[in-house]
Design a protein around this motif. Sequence first.
Motif, PDB file in Angstrom:
ATOM      1  N   HIS A   6      -6.147  -1.605   1.896  1.00  0.00           N
ATOM      2  CA  HIS A   6      -5.219  -0.498   1.143  1.00  0.00           C
ATOM      3  C   HIS A   6      -5.520   0.881   2.195  1.00  0.00           C
ATOM      4  O   HIS A   6      -6.453   0.997   2.458  1.00  0.00           O
ATOM      5  N   GLN A   7      -4.385   1.727   2.442  1.00  0.00           N
ATOM      6  CA  GLN A   7      -4.691   2.823   3.062  1.00  0.00           C
ATOM      7  C   GLN A   7      -4.382   4.119   2.063  1.00  0.00           C
ATOM      8  O   GLN A   7      -3.021   4.306   1.873  1.00  0.00           O
ATOM      9  N   PRO A   8      -5.142   4.953   1.468  1.00  0.00           N
ATOM     10  CA  PRO A   8      -4.956   5.878   0.718  1.00  0.00           C
ATOM     11  C   PRO A   8      -4.687   7.230   1.519  1.00  0.00           C
ATOM     12  O   PRO A   8      -5.405   7.924   2.084  1.00  0.00           O
ATOM     13  N   ARG A   9      -3.254   7.171   1.924  1.00  0.00           N
ATOM     14  CA  ARG A   9      -2.758   8.100   2.766  1.00  0.00           C
ATOM     15  C   ARG A   9      -3.225   9.708   2.617  1.00  0.00           C
ATOM     16  O   ARG A   9      -3.373  10.370   3.580  1.00  0.00           O
ATOM     17  N   LEU A  10      -3.131   9.964   1.347  1.00  0.00           N
ATOM     18  CA  LEU A  10      -3.574  11.203   1.012  1.00  0.00           C
ATOM     19  C   LEU A  10      -5.058  11.631   1.437  1.00  0.00           C
ATOM     20  O   LEU A  10      -5.387  12.663   2.007  1.00  0.00           O
ATOM     21  N   ASP A  11      -5.951  10.452   1.063  1.00  0.00           N
ATOM     22  CA  ASP A  11      -7.283  10.882   1.326  1.00  0.00           C
ATOM     23  C   ASP A  11      -7.432  10.886   2.969  1.00  0.00           C
ATOM     24  O   ASP A  11      -8.286  11.526   3.374  1.00  0.00           O
ATOM     25  N   TRP A  12      -6.780  10.076   3.641  1.00  0.00           N
ATOM     26  CA  TRP A  12      -6.995  10.014   5.034  1.00  0.00           C
ATOM     27  C   TRP A  12      -6.601  11.101   5.473  1.00  0.00           C
ATOM     28  O   TRP A  12      -7.365  11.970   6.404  1.00  0.00           O
ATOM     29  N   SER A  15       0.877  -1.155   0.046  1.00  0.00           N
ATOM     30  CA  SER A  15       0.112  -0.084  -0.218  1.00  0.00           C
ATOM     31  C   SER A  15       0.860   1.304  -0.025  1.00  0.00           C
ATOM     32  O   SER A  15       0.529   2.195  -0.757  1.00  0.00           O
ATOM     33  N   LEU A  16       2.091   1.204   0.726  1.00  0.00           N
ATOM     34  CA  LEU A  16       2.685   2.305   1.016  1.00  0.00           C
ATOM     35  C   LEU A  16       3.704   2.601  -0.461  1.00  0.00           C
ATOM     36  O   LEU A  16       3.869   3.665  -1.023  1.00  0.00           O
ATOM     37  N   TYR A  17       4.079   1.279  -1.025  1.00  0.00           N
ATOM     38  CA  TYR A  17       5.200   1.471  -2.159  1.00  0.00           C
ATOM     39  C   TYR A  17       4.216   2.087  -3.319  1.00  0.00           C
ATOM     40  O   TYR A  17       4.950   3.033  -4.175  1.00  0.00           O
ATOM     41  N   VAL A  18       2.942   2.000  -3.608  1.00  0.00           N
ATOM     42  CA  VAL A  18       2.458   2.643  -4.736  1.00  0.00           C
ATOM     43  C   VAL A  18       2.122   4.233  -4.515  1.00  0.00           C
ATOM     44  O   VAL A  18       1.814   4.889  -5.327  1.00  0.00           O
TER      45      VAL A  18
END
Length: 667
Positions: free
Chosen positions: A489-495, A25-28
């Motif tokens: 998956h964690q979309p970190r920008l969305d979070w 998830s972080l890699y992408v």
Amino acid sequence: MAEIRYTRNLFLRSICAIYLFAFASLYVQIPGLYGNNGILPARTQMDVKETEFAAKLQKKPTLLWFAPYLGLDTEYMMDVLALIGMLFSFTGFFSQKFCSKSTFTALWSLYYSLYQVGQTFMWFQWDILLLETGFLCILIAPLRHKATRSAKKQQPGSPRDHVTFWLVRWLLFRLMFSSGIVKLTSGCPTWWGLSALSVHFESQCIPTSLAWYSHHLPQWFLKLGVVGTYFIEILLPPFFFFPVRAVRITAFFLQVLLQLAIILTGNYNFFNLLTIALCLSLLDDDSFYKTTKKSGIFMKLFKTAITVGVYLGLIYATVVLFGLKIVPGGAVESKITFSSAQFDNTLGRAIPALVGVALLSLLLASLKALTQACTQPSSGIFSKIASIGSTLFYIFTALFLFADSLVPFSTLHPAGNKTVLPEAREWHDKLSGLHLTNSYGLFRRMTGVGGRPEVVIEGSNALDGPWTEFHFKYKPGEVNRSLPFVVPHQPRLDWQMWFAALGTYHQNPWIMSLAYRILTGQEEVMKLMGPSPFSPKPPKYVRATLYKYHYVPWSSRNSAALWTREKVGDYFPIFAKDHTPLLDYLKSFKILGQEKKKETVSPLVVNYLNLVRQGFSSIEPPLLMLSLLLSGIAIILASSYIGSGSQHKPVPQQTQQKKQNQRRTKN
């Protein structure tokens, strides 16, 4: 004495799967978040004054310092670390023989190295929970795996398993109990009024499609759900250490039930899966197959009576504490019947008592481990001494980690300070940067009362408009878009956009960097968002507006819209890419204006890494997670099939002929 070797191995493989999700998830997202042209370039975190390698490593312990030796810059080195982490975790997931100390040491080191430069996009409780769990896996995992044909034929596990696996149960207790307690110690009126779930399903970061339906459940049912949360998070965790296994097994299923409910209604990445993995510490091998002799009828009845008595007592306490009663029409009425002062007084007495119970449980586990080390058959006196010495080492390590964990746990109440040794506090301060033990407490206060706040970013080519909205891939934005399901998956920008809406842009300087990357049309950042309405050229101006979102009512369930929204006001003013205040603001945070160090980059390695990224980028992240999971399961099933087939191989023709000749000779 029930064994825990199979349960331990299942736990280790589960953690490998979660590591796989976390790394993938972080890699992408690395180029858009941490690339040289990303929102928060990771290279800014590697700016230290020291010149010696050892001094740099001491200042910021991360494997990223090896980048120049591989002909890479910081961004590509992050790619390498994430890919290696995916490889190690994938092999550990599909094969038990890779679940060794060396593998988990590598996984912890890799994730910790990335966490060191993760900044605000990795400051989440599940990231430090994974680090703490990963460190425990280093203690739990064997030096090497001894292959066996069947789980049922395994030799008794190592004596230290009883001690090291207990630490996982202690971590689970701290996580759940703290998460329940902080809801009440915060004084949040929605938690005290049992109305939190009436807000939660609408206000959580990235709700799933089931969250809309859950939000429209009857109010009495949602209040009962809050009561159930308190039951599972506060009343139940102390019984994780209960000596009767049936009590712990029932607690396991109740904990898993809560986590599954959260997974179905909210996208909390790998967090709930990690919590379920921690719940395995409540089980033993008898939960999967029989390893001990059957108990007598009297003993079975006795244990059943104790289990029933425990849970009837817990149910009775819940009815009294929350004033549960059935009203005409079948609804269940509920309200908290104790005051804040009464709760504080009870908590002050309960925390030292719970620490005492946990310590007693650890001492009993240690005694069990020592007994097994002394009585287990061995090949010689030196082997026996080594087994006892190893067991003692892990016992003292467990006692140290237990004492260290009391420092963050004691923050729940001032009375907890009585349980902390001064020496333990000193050691915790020295080791806190490693996140070996941490404080937890999720959903301390319920946000979004009166509507969920959302920041909407808009672009235009003229100051007087028209203004066009930018959409994100997963978070609520367009009112007609369906709600996604993106776990693990964690979309970190969305979070982070969700957190940004709770404050101002001055409190979130990274969002100014996002605005600048939109104005410059930075491809890596735009890939984290939805398709740009201004493609192929970026807009000349951007602005952000704060809105309040609400679910559409149940009566409008057949309409295309899922949300209604109303404008609250401006979030940040209009900016252009050459806007001096914007540029000065980013320079003050070293996002822009910092001279890029000359780094020797190997074209061959970079081209290869770019090809790998293109392959992964062709798949949407949630599908990528699912593909990796299914691939691992397929390999496991294929290996099991091949392994079972090898146990029933036909006798070769030459061997059969030889046996026939021997029979004729005898005749």
